[in-house]
Scaffold this motif. Structure first.
Motif, PDB file in Angstrom:
ATOM      1  N   ALA A  76       7.627  17.761   8.494  1.00 59.83           N
ATOM      2  CA  ALA A  76       7.879  16.336   8.754  1.00 59.83           C
ATOM      3  C   ALA A  76       6.972  15.855   9.886  1.00 59.83           C
ATOM      4  O   ALA A  76       6.345  14.786   9.786  1.00 59.83           O
ATOM      5  CB  ALA A  76       9.343  16.111   9.111  1.00 59.83           C
ATOM      6  N   ALA A  77       6.870  16.669  10.943  1.00 58.68           N
ATOM      7  CA  ALA A  77       6.001  16.303  12.075  1.00 58.68           C
ATOM      8  C   ALA A  77       4.551  16.238  11.615  1.00 58.68           C
ATOM      9  O   ALA A  77       3.799  15.341  12.026  1.00 58.68           O
ATOM     10  CB  ALA A  77       6.173  17.311  13.204  1.00 58.68           C
ATOM     11  N   GLU A  78       4.174  17.177  10.742  1.00 63.25           N
ATOM     12  CA  GLU A  78       2.785  17.184  10.249  1.00 63.25           C
ATOM     13  C   GLU A  78       2.499  15.913   9.433  1.00 63.25           C
ATOM     14  O   GLU A  78       1.455  15.275   9.610  1.00 63.25           O
ATOM     15  CB  GLU A  78       2.545  18.427   9.382  1.00 63.25           C
ATOM     16  N   LEU A  79       3.446  15.543   8.583  1.00 60.05           N
ATOM     17  CA  LEU A  79       3.265  14.335   7.766  1.00 60.05           C
ATOM     18  C   LEU A  79       3.139  13.099   8.663  1.00 60.05           C
ATOM     19  O   LEU A  79       2.269  12.231   8.457  1.00 60.05           O
ATOM     20  CB  LEU A  79       4.452  14.188   6.787  1.00 60.05           C
ATOM     21  N   PHE A  80       3.995  13.044   9.681  1.00 64.26           N
ATOM     22  CA  PHE A  80       3.951  11.914  10.625  1.00 64.26           C
ATOM     23  C   PHE A  80       2.584  11.861  11.315  1.00 64.26           C
ATOM     24  O   PHE A  80       1.948  10.798  11.366  1.00 64.26           O
ATOM     25  CB  PHE A  80       5.075  12.068  11.658  1.00 64.26           C
ATOM     26  N   GLN A  81       2.145  13.029  11.797  1.00 58.43           N
ATOM     27  CA  GLN A  81       0.849  13.060  12.516  1.00 58.43           C
ATOM     28  C   GLN A  81      -0.303  12.662  11.601  1.00 58.43           C
ATOM     29  O   GLN A  81      -1.210  11.948  12.005  1.00 58.43           O
ATOM     30  CB  GLN A  81       0.596  14.454  13.102  1.00 58.43           C
TER      31      GLN A  81
ATOM     32  N   HIS B 163       0.868  -1.170   0.000  1.00 56.30           N
ATOM     33  CA  HIS B 163       0.000   0.000   0.000  1.00 56.30           C
ATOM     34  C   HIS B 163       0.913   1.231   0.000  1.00 56.30           C
ATOM     35  O   HIS B 163       2.015   1.172   0.558  1.00 56.30           O
ATOM     36  CB  HIS B 163      -0.873   0.035   1.251  1.00 56.30           C
ATOM     37  N   LEU B 164       0.420   2.315  -0.592  1.00 55.27           N
ATOM     38  CA  LEU B 164       1.297   3.488  -0.739  1.00 55.27           C
ATOM     39  C   LEU B 164       0.732   4.736  -0.068  1.00 55.27           C
ATOM     40  O   LEU B 164      -0.453   5.054  -0.239  1.00 55.27           O
ATOM     41  CB  LEU B 164       1.505   3.804  -2.224  1.00 55.27           C
ATOM     42  N   LEU B 165       1.589   5.420   0.667  1.00 58.45           N
ATOM     43  CA  LEU B 165       1.280   6.758   1.150  1.00 58.45           C
ATOM     44  C   LEU B 165       2.222   7.692   0.392  1.00 58.45           C
ATOM     45  O   LEU B 165       3.443   7.633   0.572  1.00 58.45           O
ATOM     46  CB  LEU B 165       1.523   6.855   2.664  1.00 58.45           C
ATOM     47  N   MET B 166       1.647   8.489  -0.504  1.00 59.56           N
ATOM     48  CA  MET B 166       2.468   9.368  -1.346  1.00 59.56           C
ATOM     49  C   MET B 166       2.490  10.775  -0.762  1.00 59.56           C
ATOM     50  O   MET B 166       1.447  11.277  -0.362  1.00 59.56           O
ATOM     51  CB  MET B 166       1.878   9.461  -2.759  1.00 59.56           C
ATOM     52  N   ALA B 167       3.665  11.410  -0.773  1.00 65.67           N
ATOM     53  CA  ALA B 167       3.758  12.785  -0.284  1.00 65.67           C
ATOM     54  C   ALA B 167       4.635  13.626  -1.205  1.00 65.67           C
ATOM     55  O   ALA B 167       5.730  13.193  -1.591  1.00 65.67           O
ATOM     56  CB  ALA B 167       4.325  12.800   1.133  1.00 65.67           C
ATOM     57  N   ALA B 168       4.147  14.784  -1.567  1.00 63.76           N
ATOM     58  CA  ALA B 168       4.883  15.780  -2.366  1.00 63.76           C
ATOM     59  C   ALA B 168       3.976  16.999  -2.431  1.00 63.76           C
ATOM     60  O   ALA B 168       2.886  16.992  -1.835  1.00 63.76           O
ATOM     61  CB  ALA B 168       5.190  15.250  -3.758  1.00 63.76           C
ATOM     62  N   ARG B 169       4.389  18.053  -3.158  1.00 58.66           N
ATOM     63  CA  ARG B 169       3.513  19.237  -3.243  1.00 58.66           C
ATOM     64  C   ARG B 169       2.424  19.071  -4.301  1.00 58.66           C
ATOM     65  O   ARG B 169       1.299  19.492  -4.124  1.00 58.66           O
ATOM     66  CB  ARG B 169       4.355  20.484  -3.563  1.00 58.66           C
TER      67      ARG B 169
ATOM     68  N   ALA C 232      -0.651  16.060   0.113  1.00 59.22           N
ATOM     69  CA  ALA C 232       0.024  17.165  -0.571  1.00 59.22           C
ATOM     70  C   ALA C 232       0.639  18.065   0.494  1.00 59.22           C
ATOM     71  O   ALA C 232      -0.077  18.607   1.340  1.00 59.22           O
ATOM     72  CB  ALA C 232      -0.974  17.937  -1.422  1.00 59.22           C
ATOM     73  N   ILE C 233       1.947  18.182   0.473  1.00 56.55           N
ATOM     74  CA  ILE C 233       2.633  18.903   1.560  1.00 56.55           C
ATOM     75  C   ILE C 233       3.964  19.465   1.065  1.00 56.55           C
ATOM     76  O   ILE C 233       4.645  18.822   0.250  1.00 56.55           O
ATOM     77  CB  ILE C 233       2.847  17.942   2.776  1.00 56.55           C
ATOM     78  N   ASP C 234       4.297  20.643   1.550  1.00 57.36           N
ATOM     79  CA  ASP C 234       5.600  21.234   1.220  1.00 57.36           C
ATOM     80  C   ASP C 234       6.585  20.843   2.323  1.00 57.36           C
ATOM     81  O   ASP C 234       6.569  21.402   3.419  1.00 57.36           O
ATOM     82  CB  ASP C 234       5.480  22.759   1.125  1.00 57.36           C
TER      83      ASP C 234
END
Ligand SMILES: NC(=O)c1ccc[n+]([C@@H]2O[C@H](COP(=O)([O-])OP(=O)(O)OC[C@H]3O[C@@H](n4cnc5c(N)ncnc54)[C@H](OP(=O)(O)O)[C@@H]3O)[C@@H](O)[C@H]2O)c1
Length: 263
Positions: free
Chosen positions: A72-77, A33-39, A63-65
């Protein structure tokens, strides 16, 4: 024997382009399964659509800068809030900045360092702690061939990748006893949008040594699941780094800088 990755969650940063797209394809093909992150959400949505049609996997997009402090903390949360247990962390998002250091806006350089080093450090810290408790997990860090010698024209970028290489190789040893595998991938020049984004036109040297991005991403994942500390794909790249070891450091920088700046 290949590791069974069926049903595990992989977080891929920089999933909207280049190597990130390749990791997503390769991991999806193995049932992750994939969790994708980029802008760029749209690019990730398009990729997700393609992968969902081909593979029976779940895909979430954030979608995150990641060059913003606190990202990084926001992505983790957000991954925690979504109930996702990240088994495989692909710390891939990164940018280069080509040109004389003093002629670049300092804000751009600092933003690159935040993305290439601080964000990678923070994400690794947050997910490695959990993996250590579970006594399992895989983390890939993406350095560069630019990490092995000073690189005029990419001074701050090569410095950021040298940090990733040494940080990662040290962490590999620290995490290994607790069942967490960390590998540093050091790609040479590869066919992605990297140089366009960095503001450099392809030279004869680029064309001579360039590798397909899928080959490089696959070598990174193979090394990760084989438990290696680091990998530098491509015979020519390996030869270059090997030969450079026998030259004084100052020469290494001069030669590498000329090759990169050639037209
Ligand atoms: N290609 C090469 O020759 C080469 C060689 C050595 C190492 N590398 C490394 O490989 C990694 C991937 O680069 P690539 O070659 O695949 O280049 P790319 O095609 O330009 O991809 C870069 C990825 O990073 C993401 N990214 C950039 N800035 C971001 C930000 N502020 N927040 C979140 N995501 C961001 C981009 O997504 P968005 O723009 O959508 O945010 C994109 O998905 C980088 O770490 C790079 O340093 C590349």
């Amino acid at each position: 024997m290949k590791q069974d990755l069926q049903g595990r969650w992989a977080l891929v940063t920089g999933a909207s382009s280049g190597f990130g797209v390749d990791y997503c394809h390769l991991l999806a093909a193995r049932g992750c399964h994939l969790l994708m992150a980029a802008r760029r959400a749209e690019a990730m949505e398009k990729l997700a659509e393609t992968l969902r049609a081909r593979f029976n996997i779940r895909i979430e997009i954030i979608a995150i800068d990641l060059a913003q402090s606190g990202a990084a903390a926001e992505l983790f949360q957000r991954s925690e809030a979504a109930g996702i247990c990240v088994d495989i962390l692909i710390n891939n998002a990164g940018v280069g900045l080509f040109g004389e250091f003093t002629e670049q806006p300092l804000t751009k350089t600092l933003s690159m360092l935040q993305l290439n080093t601080s964000c990678v450090t923070e994400l690794t810290y947050l997910y490695a702690q959990q993996m250590r408790q579970r006594r399992s997990g895989h983390i890939l860090l993406v350095a560069s061939i630019a990490a092995f010698q000073p690189l005029p024209g990419y001074a701050a970028y090569s410095g950021s990748k040298a940090y990733i290489l040494l940080f990662g190789e040290a962490l590999h040893e620290e995490l290994k006893p607790d069942g967490v595998h960390l590998t540093v991938l050091a790609p040479g020049i590869s066919a992605t949008a990297f140089f366009e984004v960095a503001g450099q036109q392809a030279s004869w040297y680029h064309r001579l040594v360039e590798m397909p991005s899928r080959t490089v991403a696959a070598a990174g994942l193979d090394a990760l699941f084989a438990g290696k500390a680091s990998v530098l794909p491509g015979l020519l790249n390996q030869l270059t780094v090997f030969v450079c070891r026998f030259l004084p450091r100052q020469w290494q920088g001069r030669i590498a800088g000329r090759a990169m700046r050639s037209k």
